[in-house]
Design a protein around this motif. Structure first.
Motif, mmCIF file in Angstrom:
data_model
loop_
_atom_site.group_PDB
_atom_site.id
_atom_site.type_symbol
_atom_site.label_atom_id
_atom_site.label_comp_id
_atom_site.label_asym_id
_atom_site.label_seq_id
_atom_site.Cartn_x
_atom_site.Cartn_y
_atom_site.Cartn_z
ATOM 1 N N TYR A 171 -7.076 7.030 2.457
ATOM 2 C CA TYR A 171 -6.497 5.726 2.774
ATOM 3 C C TYR A 171 -5.419 5.912 3.849
ATOM 4 C CZ TYR A 171 -8.728 4.045 -1.525
ATOM 5 O OH TYR A 171 -9.646 3.712 -2.505
ATOM 6 N N TRP B 111 0.803 -1.214 0.000
ATOM 7 C CA TRP B 111 0.000 0.000 0.000
ATOM 8 C C TRP B 111 0.848 1.283 0.000
ATOM 9 C CZ3 TRP B 111 -5.117 0.661 -0.823
ATOM 10 C CH2 TRP B 111 -5.921 -0.483 -0.803
ATOM 11 N N VAL C 276 -3.787 2.601 -5.400
ATOM 12 C CA VAL C 276 -4.584 1.500 -4.849
ATOM 13 C C VAL C 276 -4.229 0.214 -5.584
ATOM 14 C CG1 VAL C 276 -6.912 0.609 -4.467
ATOM 15 C CG2 VAL C 276 -6.463 3.057 -4.235
ATOM 16 N N THR D 224 -8.944 -7.660 6.099
ATOM 17 C CA THR D 224 -9.331 -7.294 4.737
ATOM 18 C C THR D 224 -8.133 -7.042 3.832
ATOM 19 O OG1 THR D 224 -9.397 -4.910 5.215
ATOM 20 C CG2 THR D 224 -11.399 -6.179 5.660
ATOM 21 N N GLY D 225 -6.975 -6.776 4.433
ATOM 22 C CA GLY D 225 -5.804 -6.421 3.640
ATOM 23 C C GLY D 225 -5.838 -4.999 3.137
ATOM 24 N N ARG D 226 -6.720 -4.185 3.693
ATOM 25 C CA ARG D 226 -6.897 -2.811 3.249
ATOM 26 C C ARG D 226 -6.763 -1.831 4.413
ATOM 27 N NH1 ARG D 226 -9.435 -2.005 -1.563
ATOM 28 N NH2 ARG D 226 -9.978 -3.882 -2.762
ATOM 29 N N PRO E 189 -4.271 -3.635 -7.062
ATOM 30 C CA PRO E 189 -5.366 -4.493 -7.552
ATOM 31 C C PRO E 189 -5.640 -5.645 -6.598
ATOM 32 C CG PRO E 189 -3.340 -4.893 -8.786
ATOM 33 C CD PRO E 189 -3.075 -3.714 -7.899
ATOM 34 N N GLU E 190 -6.800 -6.254 -6.761
ATOM 35 C CA GLU E 190 -7.250 -7.305 -5.852
ATOM 36 C C GLU E 190 -6.295 -8.497 -5.798
ATOM 37 O OE1 GLU E 190 -9.663 -7.315 -3.706
ATOM 38 O OE2 GLU E 190 -10.421 -5.336 -4.254
ATOM 39 N N ASP E 191 -5.718 -8.872 -6.946
ATOM 40 C CA ASP E 191 -4.852 -10.045 -6.939
ATOM 41 C C ASP E 191 -3.580 -9.801 -6.137
ATOM 42 O OD1 ASP E 191 -3.959 -8.224 -8.873
ATOM 43 O OD2 ASP E 191 -3.034 -9.801 -10.080
ATOM 44 N N GLU E 192 -3.073 -8.553 -6.138
ATOM 45 C CA GLU E 192 -1.883 -8.237 -5.358
ATOM 46 C C GLU E 192 -2.210 -8.194 -3.868
ATOM 47 O OE1 GLU E 192 0.434 -4.924 -6.690
ATOM 48 O OE2 GLU E 192 0.197 -5.442 -8.813
ATOM 49 N N ILE E 193 -3.400 -7.706 -3.519
ATOM 50 C CA ILE E 193 -3.829 -7.723 -2.118
ATOM 51 C C ILE E 193 -3.941 -9.165 -1.627
ATOM 52 C CG2 ILE E 193 -5.695 -7.150 -0.515
ATOM 53 C CD1 ILE E 193 -6.304 -4.705 -2.254
ATOM 54 N N ALA E 194 -4.541 -10.021 -2.453
ATOM 55 C CA ALA E 194 -4.693 -11.437 -2.082
ATOM 56 C C ALA E 194 -3.333 -12.104 -1.909
ATOM 57 C CB ALA E 194 -5.515 -12.163 -3.145
#
Length: 327
Positions: free
Chosen positions: A245, A110, A123, A253-255, A125-130
């Motif tokens: 943010y 982040w 921000v 959540t990873g966020r 992407p979802e795959d990098e957060i996962a």
């Protein structure tokens, strides 16, 4: 009724300040006769340097950097590293992961870690957060108490940004006390610990940090044998497409947190404990955080942004502390 604080060891407050851990530090100390500012600095600076050498991910040779880069296996830890990691894991257990020392990969992702802000979209992407979540999580970290070690599962990155400053405050405070400067106020990046009283018998009065735009007057508190820490979403954050943010991440959540909490202040005898609880309550949010803080007897203030403005939530212990100071 508690006993009054003991007489300070001198008649003058010596003041020092500097920079450490990417922020500022300051000390006001009443020292015994013959102890100079140079002597005070000689015990303060080694403690600050030691914290950086162990806990700074910005230092490639620090102990935390070496652990984060290590292959899978059991790695022996220094006593300082073990103490902070063990305390973090205990609080993770108490808060169901609201404090999580294993979120270094997410911190970097982040843009809040040593690699710096993200290039392109801030921000991820979802795959990098996962992917970052897959190498994170306090339940995945195993401690070997017999070896005073931790099991690096491979790819996990530890991060103590929610506890390291408080730990440093405690270390400096304890070093000053060993020198005989038993009345002092230590501050690092807004986290503070006050012991004893000043030569005139007055406590160490401090103003609590308030979020920008707070409608109420700044709260003043007396630090006598107690520490205080404040976690705020204005300290380190970025804005993207009208959304804020903050640097405090939710490991579930990873966020970054998105629960309206803008500020949490916690009082405790230990600055490290106050610091880590302030982070935990920020992640938990007003309702869950207030209930847990009350159950643990913490003196805590939680400020939340709402459509009607900022709303302040106080634990009974916080209210009692303020009433005592006003009496």
């Amino acid at each position: 009724m508690s006993a009054p604080p003991s007489r300070p060891p001198g008649d003058e407050v010596l003041r020092l300040k500097g920079e450490t851990m990417g922020t500022s530090w300051s000390v006001g100390a009443v020292a015994p006769a013959g102890v100079t500012e140079t002597a005070l600095l000689a015990v303060i600076q080694p403690e600050l340097d030691a914290v950086i050498a162990v806990f700074s991910p910005w230092e490639p040779t620090s102990e935390i950097s070496r652990f984060n880069a290590a292959p899978a296996g059991v790695w022996a830890l220094s006593q300082a590293f073990w103490t902070v990691l063990d305390a973090s894991m205990d609080l993770a257990d108490d808060t169901d992961g609201a404090v999580d020392p294993t979120l270094g990969a997410l911190v970097d992702l982040w843009g809040f870690g040593p690699p710096g802000p993200r290039i392109g979209s801030p921000v991820p992407p979802e795959d990098e957060i996962a992917a970052a979540l897959s190498v994170s999580g306090w339940r995945r970290l195993r401690l070997n108490r017999d070896a005073r070690g931790a099991v690096q599962p491979g790819g996990m990155k530890l991060d103590f940004s929610g506890i390291a400053k408080g730990h440093a405050v405690d270390r400096v405070s304890e070093a000053l006390s060993r020198l005989g400067a038993t009345s002092h106020l230590v501050e690092i990046g807004g986290e503070m610990r006050g012991l004893g009283v000043k030569p005139d018998g007055q406590p160490w009065w401090i103003g609590l940090e308030e979020p920008p735009g707070a409608p109420s007057a700044r709260t003043v508190a007396a630090l006598v044998d107690i520490a205080v820490a404040t976690s705020g979403d204005w300290r380190r954050a970025f804005e993207h497409e009208g959304h804020l943010y903050p640097h405090t991440l939710n490991g579930r959540t990873g966020r970054p947190i998105d629960n309206g909490v803008t500020s949490v202040t916690v009082f405790h005898a230990s600055a490290m404990t106050a610091d880590s609880w302030a982070t935990a309550l920020t992640v938990l949010g007003a309702e869950e955080g207030l209930a847990l803080a009350t159950a643990h007897g913490l003196a805590a203030q939680i400020v939340v942004r709402t459509e009607a403005g900022m709303v302040e939530h106080l634990t009974p212990a916080f209210v009692a502390m303020m009433d005592e100071e006003e009496a």
